[in-house]
Design an enzyme around this catalytic site. Structure first.
Site, PDB file in Angstrom:
ATOM      1  N   GLY A 237     -20.458 -79.980  27.384  1.00  0.00           N
ATOM      2  CA  GLY A 237     -19.593 -81.158  27.414  1.00  0.00           C
ATOM      3  C   GLY A 237     -18.638 -81.173  28.595  1.00  0.00           C
ATOM      4  N   SER A 238     -17.425 -81.671  28.361  1.00  0.00           N
ATOM      5  CA  SER A 238     -16.493 -81.919  29.457  1.00  0.00           C
ATOM      6  C   SER A 238     -15.918 -80.665  30.092  1.00  0.00           C
ATOM      7  CB  SER A 238     -15.349 -82.809  28.963  1.00  0.00           C
ATOM      8  OG  SER A 238     -15.836 -84.094  28.618  1.00  0.00           O
ATOM      9  N   THR A 239     -16.177 -79.483  29.520  1.00  0.00           N
ATOM     10  CA  THR A 239     -15.770 -78.269  30.233  1.00  0.00           C
ATOM     11  C   THR A 239     -16.480 -78.198  31.583  1.00  0.00           C
ATOM     12  OG1 THR A 239     -17.490 -76.986  29.114  1.00  0.00           O
ATOM     13  CG2 THR A 239     -15.306 -76.981  28.115  1.00  0.00           C
TER      14      THR A 239
END
Length: 582
Positions: A304-306
């Site tokens: 995801g957004s990591t």
């Protein structure tokens, strides 16, 4: 004298004057004495000959016994020689010398079927001590024509004494060693476990065997003498706290699984790592497949957004973007039949810090579009996110990526969709973003700073790393990382909420939450990554976000472990404030 009388007298004289062989003897008896001596000598010779024969016979027997005594033992059955059954494994210790795994002496029950008279009676007696014994298979073993059969491995001392009291002929005990893990499941996925023959199956136990112990055992060169212990890099105190946090949050959010790691950002040492559900290495069969899976290093997920951390670092490191630049995030991006929106869209121009703060998919895609597809792919490869990670732990999965990268793949990968990697290597790549730009492969063994510098690879510029530290702290203060802040320890990081693929399609009802953090941000020493798989909130159909799940996990871990790790808290600007409690 009549004729008949004379004949009788002559015969009588002939009887006394003739020897056994018809030889006449003189009247003095000398010839008679010589015959007696000759017969006596013959008797003595016969006795001596018999004695010599017996002596030769017993000398042959004695010689064969000496040969058998000096001959190496042969393995003529399925049982191993006693010295190999008792072969030691080295103790496993944590970085402070606490015992994580050790050997204890035990015994195993065996039978010699050819000495068993009544198998039914033997089984009936054994069931009084071992009620769970398999009657059918045990009867088959006791009735076989073999000369050796195992009946039960690794008995307790109490069971051994009870079976001895039964007085069953044809059964016995062989000494063995059993692996014991004092901490139970606390560090199960790191330590691993052994099989019934004390051979490493998983984790660092298997690693130890691959370093030569298994080869030595296979040729009988091991002994029952204690071996030099193996020290690991983990701190069992930190490990225990980390595991408890995972268990608590799985229960709180009814999640399928969770994981976390505490990593030394400057040496690559793993201080703690856990994956839940887990198992007890003292009885690994009870863990089941769910418990055996090490999700941190052997499970791959879309993070995801990591991944936006790496995308922004790539744009900054390429020189095509600066922290002061702004990007148009007013409108969705439509590409390849897909529409890319922001979950918390501001519908305005966003600066680089704001893109990171608001986790803008549109802004991240615009920054990623500054570089070519090949450059993007090479950058993620340099960070170790697209290749198999190298470490001592045997359970390491291969990341997945598109066979052919197209523009739509590059865009979606920029915000964490389209590439699946392991959480551990995500944490390792995250460490490179904040430690000055050096990628250091993780290790579960102690490593000095000098050793770390020797294996480190410079993957981004130190100036880029400085910018990323600033962004991490910015997001920790103003963005989604606020729920991970611990007073005095200056925590920064990036959340990631990824929709999971269900039946070939992304589902908004199931997600994977992660948080990549570091502390203290003024001089980062440790990286902490947490994730929780498919969390649920009671009474709500929309699953919670990473800021509500994974980030609080980081907060709890850092709050409880930072003092143990020796990180001193600071309060106020530059630590000038002093916290006093009365």
């Amino acid at each position: 004298m009549s004729f008949l009388s004379r004949i009788m007298v002559l015969k009588s004289r002939a009887h006394f004057s003739a020897g056994a062989r018809g030889v006449r003897y003189g009247g003095d008896g000398k010839n008679f004495e010589g015959i007696r001596k000759r017969k006596s000598k013959q008797a003595r010779n016969r006795v001596a000959l018999i004695m010599a024969g017996f002596m030769c016979f017993y000398c042959v027997i004695g010689g064969r016994l000496v040969v058998y005594a000096m001959k190496e033992p042969e393995n003529t059955s399925s049982i191993l020689p006693p010295d190999r059954l008792m072969a030691s494994r080295p103790d496993i210790l944590d970085r402070n010398g606490e015992v994580l795994a050790t050997d204890i002496r035990t015994v195993s029950l065996f039978a010699e079927p050819h000495k068993i008279v009544d198998p039914d009676e033997v089984i009936e007696k054994l069931r009084t001590v071992l009620p769970d014994i398999d009657v059918k298979s045990t009867y088959s073993r006791l009735s076989s024509k073999s000369r050796f059969q195992w009946l039960r491995r690794q008995l307790t001392p109490k069971q051994q004494s009870q079976i001895l009291a039964l007085g069953i002929p044809g059964i016995g005990f062989r000494p063995e060693k059993r692996r014991f893990y004092p901490g139970g499941p606390t560090a199960s996925h790191i330590i691993g476990y052994v099989n019934i023959d004390n051979r490493g199956v998983a984790g660092m136990e298997r690693y130890i065997d691959t370093q030569g112990l298994a080869d030595l055992a296979s040729v009988g060169m091991t002994s029952d003498q204690p071996l030099e212990p193996v020290h690991l890099s983990i701190d069992i105190r930190v490990q225990a706290i980390l595991r408890q946090v995972l268990v608590d949050f799985i229960d709180k959010f009814k999640a399928k699984g969770a994981g976390a790691v505490v990593l030394d950002a400057n040496t690559g040492e793993v201080l703690a790592m856990g994956s839940a559900p887990d198992f007890d290495p003292n009885n690994p069969a009870e863990g089941g497949e769910e418990g055996w899976l090490n999700r941190m290093s052997n499970g791959t997920f879309e993070m995801g957004s990591t991944f936006k951390s790496f995308s922004l670092a790539m744009a900054l490191d390429s020189g095509k973007s600066k922290l002061t630049d702004s990007y148009d995030a007013r409108y969705p991006i439509r590409i390849g039949g897909f529409t890319i929106n922001d979950l918390h869209g501001k519908h305005s121009f966003l600066t680089v810090p704001e893109i990171f703060q608001y986790s803008s998919n549109i802004g991240t895609a615009k920054m990623t579009d500054l570089v070519s597809i090949d450059y993007h792919k090479d950058f993620l490869t340099k960070l170790g996110l697209l290749t198999k990670m190298h470490t001592e732990l045997p359970e390491v999965a291969q990341p997945t990526q598109p066979r052919v990268w197209k523009k739509v793949n590059q865009i979606t990968i920029s915000f964490g969709h389209g590439v699946s990697t392991t959480p551990l290597q995500t944490a390792v790549a995250g460490a490179a973003l904040i430690n000055g730009g050096k990628l250091i492969q993780p290790t579960f063994l102690p490593r000095t700073q000098e050793q770390a510098d020797a294996v480190a690879n410079q993957v981004i510029k130190p100036s880029t790393s400085k910018d990323m530290r600033w962004l991490f702290e910015w997001n920790g203060v103003k963005g989604s990382g606020r729920s991970a802040r611990v007073e005095g320890f200056d925590v920064g990081g990036k959340t990631g909420t990824a929709d999971k693929v269900v039946k070939g399609r992304y589902s908004r009802e199931h997600n994977f939450n992660a948080f990549l953090a570091a502390f203290p941000m003024n001089n980062p020493k440790y990286v902490v990554l947490t994730f929780i798989d498919d969390p649920r909130t009671e009474g709500k159909t929309i699953p919670p976000l990473a800021a509500e799940t994974a980030a609080p996990m980081v907060k709890e871990i850092i709050r409880r472990t930072a003092p143990i790790l020796g990180v001193k808290p600071t309060f106020g600007d530059n630590g000038s404030a002093l916290l006093v409690s009365y």
